[in-house]
Structure formats: structure tokens, C-alpha cells
Design a protein around this motif. Structure first.
Motif, short mmCIF file in Angstrom:
data_model
loop_
_atom_site.label_atom_id
_atom_site.label_comp_id
_atom_site.label_asym_id
_atom_site.label_seq_id
_atom_site.Cartn_x
_atom_site.Cartn_y
_atom_site.Cartn_z
N GLY A 1 -8.57 1.87 -1.02
CA GLY A 1 -9.25 0.58 -1.18
C GLY A 1 -10.66 0.61 -0.62
N MET B 1 0.85 -1.20 0.00
CA MET B 1 0.00 0.00 0.00
C MET B 1 0.88 1.25 0.00
SD MET B 1 -3.04 1.10 -0.27
CE MET B 1 -3.91 -0.45 -0.04
N TYR B 2 0.40 2.29 -0.61
CA TYR B 2 1.20 3.51 -0.74
C TYR B 2 1.17 4.30 0.57
CZ TYR B 2 0.31 2.19 -5.55
OH TYR B 2 0.21 1.48 -6.72
N LYS B 3 2.36 4.69 1.02
CA LYS B 3 2.48 5.53 2.22
C LYS B 3 2.60 7.01 1.84
CE LYS B 3 5.00 1.99 4.84
NZ LYS B 3 6.30 1.69 5.54
N ASP C 1 6.69 2.38 -2.15
CA ASP C 1 5.55 2.81 -1.33
C ASP C 1 5.10 4.22 -1.67
OD1 ASP C 1 7.46 4.45 -0.14
OD2 ASP C 1 7.54 3.32 1.73
N LYS D 1 -1.47 9.14 5.31
CA LYS D 1 -0.61 9.25 4.14
C LYS D 1 0.21 10.54 4.21
CE LYS D 1 -2.68 5.61 2.58
NZ LYS D 1 -2.02 4.26 2.72
#
Length: 217
Positions: free
Chosen positions: A217, A1-3, A162, A105
Motif C-alpha cells: 500500500g 492485508m496479506y500476511k 490472508d 511478510k
């Protein structure tokens, strides 16, 4: 998952097209050159002010270094004085950024707009939202070269795996690829789905709300 989510500025988080067009046409008029419709600027912008100005110099006019410097000075002064006349936030973008920030994020901006102009305009419309803003600086290449992207990622402590790069043009998707990142194209900006797909966008979002869903998501 992108941070970490890194956004383009013009055409992605802010609709700056009319103010960019106005400043450029003001320069053109000063030199007795033809002016252009606002829609044309969707394909003039994206590579920074020096390239923008070179694109509006008429055929038959020699773009010397001296003339180029003069045009850039005129444009910069005019744009800085009028950069908020018609610039607007894209509908839904504040809510999307809030969701991403509340989800933990890290948010940043990478723009080919001069750094001295990028920070103030981002803070004007999105105060306290972005953790870092990087604009163009002297003697370093701009997007799609990844040099400033790497600089920004270093400040964020971000790794390629990420980090997601979000933008509205082929320049942005190419920047993501050159930096080894996933590139997400957006359709509310200046360019088309066909352009983003042709450049190889990994993801495409039609709206800011859809962008949030893609990320969270």
C-alpha cells in the motif's frame, strides 16, 4: 492485508526460459525431432516437465509410458546439469522481496518444477529469502490443482483470507482460484495481460516495484 505471499517460480521470480528450452531441445535432438524457438517455450512450460515434454513430441510419434519416462529422465539429467547456464533474476525482484520480508511478510514458492530442483535453484539465487519452497512430488497433482498449495499453506500456518498467490500465467491464477486465494498476475514473465485478465486475475502488476506497492500500500 496479506500476511503470506506465495510466488510461482519460472517466469515470476526467475527467468528460466532459455535453460528450460535448451534442455528440452537437447532431448528433441537426441530423438531426431524438430527443435523449437525459445519464444515458443513461453507456452510449452507452466504445467511441469512431464507436460512440457508431451508438448514437443511430434505428430505421428506415439507417446508411450516407457517413452515418456525416458524423455523425463533425459530432460531431468540435462536440465539439472545446465539449469543455471542462462537463468537470471528479474530486475527489481530482489528489492521487492527484501521490502516484503522487512515488512514482516512470510514468503514462499510453489512450483511445478520437481521439488528436488526447485529448492536448490531458489536458494541459489535468493539465499535465505523464502520461508518455504514446494515443488512437484511423486503421486500428487501439480498446479492448478490446489493439493500442493494446501500442503504449503499448512506448513506456513496460512489461511486463504490472508494469502496472496503471485504468478505469470493462467495456471497460476487458476491455482489461486482453486485454493480460494486472491491471485495476482505479473507481466514480466512468460504470458500476457490478456491471458491473465481472461483467467480472472484479481490484481496485475507490471513491475516488481508495482507488486510491492500493491501488497504494502
Amino acid at each position: 492485508m496479506y500476511k503470506h505471499i506465495i510466488f510461482d517460480l519460472d517466469g515470476t521470480i526467475l527467468n528460466t526460459l532459455e535453460d528450460l528450452a535448451s534442455a528440452t531441445n537437447w532431448v528433441c535432438a537426441r530423438h531426431g525431432w524438430p527443435v523449437h524457438e525459445v519464444e515458443e517455450f513461453k507456452y510449452f512450460v507452466g504445467n511441469g516437465a512431464p507436460k512440457l515434454l508431451s508438448r514437443v513430441v511430434p505428430d505421428g510419434v506415439e507417446l508411450t509410458d516407457e517413452l515418456h519416462r525416458q524423455l523425463l529422465e533425459e530432460f531431468t539429467q540435462r536440465y539439472n546439469a545446465h539449469k543455471e547456464d542462462k537463468t537470471t533474476i528479474y530486475a527489481g525482484m530482489p528489492q521487492t522481496l527484501k521490502r516484503l520480508k522487512e515488512a514482516g511478510k512470510t514468503l514462499a514458492v510453489l512450483s511445478n518444477k520437481p521439488h528436488g530442483a526447485a529448492w536448490p535453484v531458489v536458494e541459489r539465487y535468493y539465499p535465505g529469502i523464502f520461508d518455504a519452497v514446494q515443488g512437484a512430488v511423486d503421486n500428487l497433482p501439480v498446479k492448478p490443482d490446489p493439493t500442493l498449495l494446501y500442503k504449503l499453506m499448512g506448513e506456513l500456518g496460512a489461511a486463504a483470507g490472508d494469502t496472496l498467490f503471485v504468478g505469470d500465467s493462467n495456471v497460476d491464477i487458476r491455482t489461486a482460484k482453486n485454493g480460494g486465494l486472491t491471485g495476482c498476475g505479473v507481466l514480466w514473465g512468460f504470458r500476457t495481460r490478456a491471458e491473465l485478465e481472461a483467467e480472472g486475475a484479481d490484481l496485475i502488476a507490471e513491475t516488481p516495484a508495482e507488486l510491492a506497492e500493491l501488497i504494502l500500500g
